[in-house]
Write an enzyme that holds these catalytic residues in place. Structure first.
Site, short mmCIF file in Angstrom:
data_model
loop_
_atom_site.label_atom_id
_atom_site.label_comp_id
_atom_site.label_asym_id
_atom_site.label_seq_id
_atom_site.Cartn_x
_atom_site.Cartn_y
_atom_site.Cartn_z
N ASP A 17 1.37 -1.52 -3.16
CA ASP A 17 1.71 -0.69 -2.84
C ASP A 17 2.59 -0.65 -1.74
O ASP A 17 2.23 -0.59 -0.73
CB ASP A 17 0.89 -0.19 -3.54
CG ASP A 17 1.93 1.20 -3.64
OD1 ASP A 17 2.51 1.72 -2.96
OD2 ASP A 17 1.81 2.77 -3.70
N HIS A 18 3.89 -1.02 -2.26
CA HIS A 18 4.51 -1.11 -0.50
C HIS A 18 4.55 0.31 0.24
O HIS A 18 4.82 0.06 1.72
CB HIS A 18 5.57 -1.57 -0.89
CG HIS A 18 6.49 -2.93 0.69
ND1 HIS A 18 5.78 -2.41 1.29
CD2 HIS A 18 7.04 -3.87 0.09
CE1 HIS A 18 6.31 -3.70 2.66
NE2 HIS A 18 6.85 -4.70 1.71
N ARG A 19 4.17 0.90 -0.32
CA ARG A 19 4.65 2.50 0.40
C ARG A 19 2.87 2.54 1.66
O ARG A 19 2.92 2.87 2.38
CB ARG A 19 3.86 3.71 -0.33
CG ARG A 19 5.25 3.63 -1.44
CD ARG A 19 4.77 5.24 -2.35
NE ARG A 19 3.83 4.80 -3.06
CZ ARG A 19 3.03 5.83 -3.63
NH1 ARG A 19 3.11 6.55 -3.34
NH2 ARG A 19 1.54 5.42 -4.34
N ALA A 70 5.52 2.01 -5.71
CA ALA A 70 6.83 1.14 -4.53
C ALA A 70 6.14 -0.27 -5.48
O ALA A 70 5.89 -0.64 -3.80
CB ALA A 70 7.76 1.20 -3.49
#
Length: 458
Positions: free
Chosen positions: A428-430, A249
């Site tokens: 990485d937005h996760r 993400a």
């Protein structure tokens, strides 16, 4: 006689391309001296000769792909053994020949009434391989991926590669004959049709020749093409980029840092560095800055394993430096960068870049990274931002463009000409939230604007 088995050149490598042999068949080879170069999924590796002797046979020629665990060469110790081997009189050569004949007789018994494997598939749809056989034994990873993309059951495909391995060409031929789900079953001819075909052999032969004469590609020079195999490293790069783009993400933050002091510092220090035969670019400053940021924002120094539902918090500071090479983009690591000076990092960057360009980089030089940096400033013509792709399993990457002189407002709002470095920071937005990342970027900009602070804390 020594049979050379292709070793695993990296973590979980299943195959390697033979780049070159240092000796020809019949020539003497020396123990521990380079015998061949291979290109695996990770790097180009030199393999030494395990013994001193004479190269009796090469199983996998330069340019072809060898399978880990399978033989790639035979080496004998004396010239007498070499002569006996080449004449087929040596016990080892005779044993190998007998084994091959026995294998052929078992695999393909001489039965004129028996159908060929491909015909058996087309007519009956029966599996060539037992369903209990692991597909990893039938084909190498890229062939298995290709088979999955085409929805082909490898148990139904007859392999034509080394030791019966299934190739991509085998899958294409299988699909041409009907595929895994819609098998083409030829209806038996009745006597009338059979007799009519026998009565016009010339017509049948002409029809067959016409089929063979059909060109595989357009004959016009306007559409001429040169086809070549995708190199192992390029294939690895493609797979890694596709995986990162599909799984992560990814969010990219575009920013810029005022670097007047950094430019001055580098201009002063590069003279001293040159006296020590060190090339000082801006990249070592970026490596130092990333280490300093990771120390204060440790949640950026992690890796995700979604399958295991785990986050690995790294206790090291390994900074990947993207390097352009003739074989493609590689990301060797500056390991334990927090322990190294600015000059140490500059020297190491030059050394690993040279190794990468010469194809001498080792698998141990890559992987286990904290974060990566890619500096395209030297190649960029306008200093624009970009959207770098995260180097998995890392969760962030820094990209910088050219340093351009730009008018920016001072505290009173008056335009002042400043050196500005454009920054693209992807994460990485996760694994991490945007506010946390923006605070980290703000600190990164502070370090790049004040090299004294950077070297004090980095």
């Amino acid at each position: 006689m020594y049979q050379y088995i292709l070793p695993d050149s990296g973590e979980g490598t299943h195959e390697s391309v033979i780049m070159s042999w240092a000796a020809n068949v019949g020539e003497k080879v020396l123990e521990d001296e380079t015998l061949l170069e291979i290109e695996s999924d990770k790097a180009v590796v030199e393999l030494p000769s395990p013994i001193t002797g004479y190269l009796a046979k090469i199983y996998v020629e330069a340019g072809d792909t060898g399978i880990v665990g399978e033989p790639i060469a035979d080496i004998v110790e004396t010239q007498e053994e070499l002569q006996a081997y080449q004449s087929g009189n040596s016990p080892q050569a005779s044993s190998l020949a007998d084994s091959e004949k026995q294998a052929e007789s078992k695999d393909e018994p001489k039965d004129e009434n028996k159908e060929e494997p491909s015909q058996a598939i087309a007519s009956s749809g029966q599996a060539i391989h037992d369903q209990s056989v692991d597909v990893r034994q039938l084909a190498v990873p890229r062939v298995r991926r290709y088979a999955r993309s085409k929805e082909v059951d490898l148990h139904l495909v007859q392999g034509s590669g080394n030791h019966g391995k299934i190739t991509i060409e085998d899958i294409d031929a299988f699909l041409k004959n009907g595929g895994a789900t819609k098998l083409t079953i030829e209806e038996p001819m009745d006597a009338t049709v059979a007799q009519s075909k026998e009565s016009i052999p010339e017509q049948a032969e002409a029809s067959s020749n016409q089929e063979k004469a059909k060109p595989a590609v357009a004959s016009s020079e306007e559409f001429s093409e040169v086809i070549e195999k995708i190199p192992a490293i390029r294939r690895t790069i493609a797979d890694a980029m596709a995986k990162s783009s599909s799984e992560v993400a990814q969010v990219t933050v575009f920013d810029q840092a005022e670097v007047d002091a950094l430019v001055d510092h580098r201009n002063k220090m590069k003279v001293i560095a040159a006296e020590r035969d060190i090339k000082l670019t801006f990249t070592p400053y970026l490596v130092k800055a990333l280490v300093a940021v990771l120390k204060r924002f440790p949640e950026l120094n992690v890796s995700l394993d979604m399958a295991k539902n785990e986050i690995s918090h790294h206790q090291y500071y390994n900074i990947g430096v993207a390097t352009d090479t003739p074989r493609g983009l590689m990301v060797p690591m500056i390991r334990n960068a927090e322990r190294k000076s600015l000059f140490d990092i500059a020297k190491e960057i030059s050394e690993i870049a040279e190794k990468a360009r010469d194809g001498k980089i080792a698998a141990s030089d890559m992987g286990k990274g904290s974060i990566s940096v890619t500096n395209v400033g030297a190649a960029a013509t306008a200093g624009v931002w970009s959207t770098p792709i995260i180097n998995l399993p890392e969760i962030a990457i820094l990209n910088v463009g050219r340093i351009d002189k730009v008018f920016v407002p001072d505290q009173e709002g008056n335009p002042v000409l400043k050196n500005m470095m454009k920054i693209s920071f992807a994460f990485d937005h996760r694994a991490i939230d945007g506010v946390y990342v923006q605070k980290a970027i703000n600190l990164l900009k502070a370090y790049l604007s004040d090299p004294d602070l950077l070297l004090a804390e980095g």
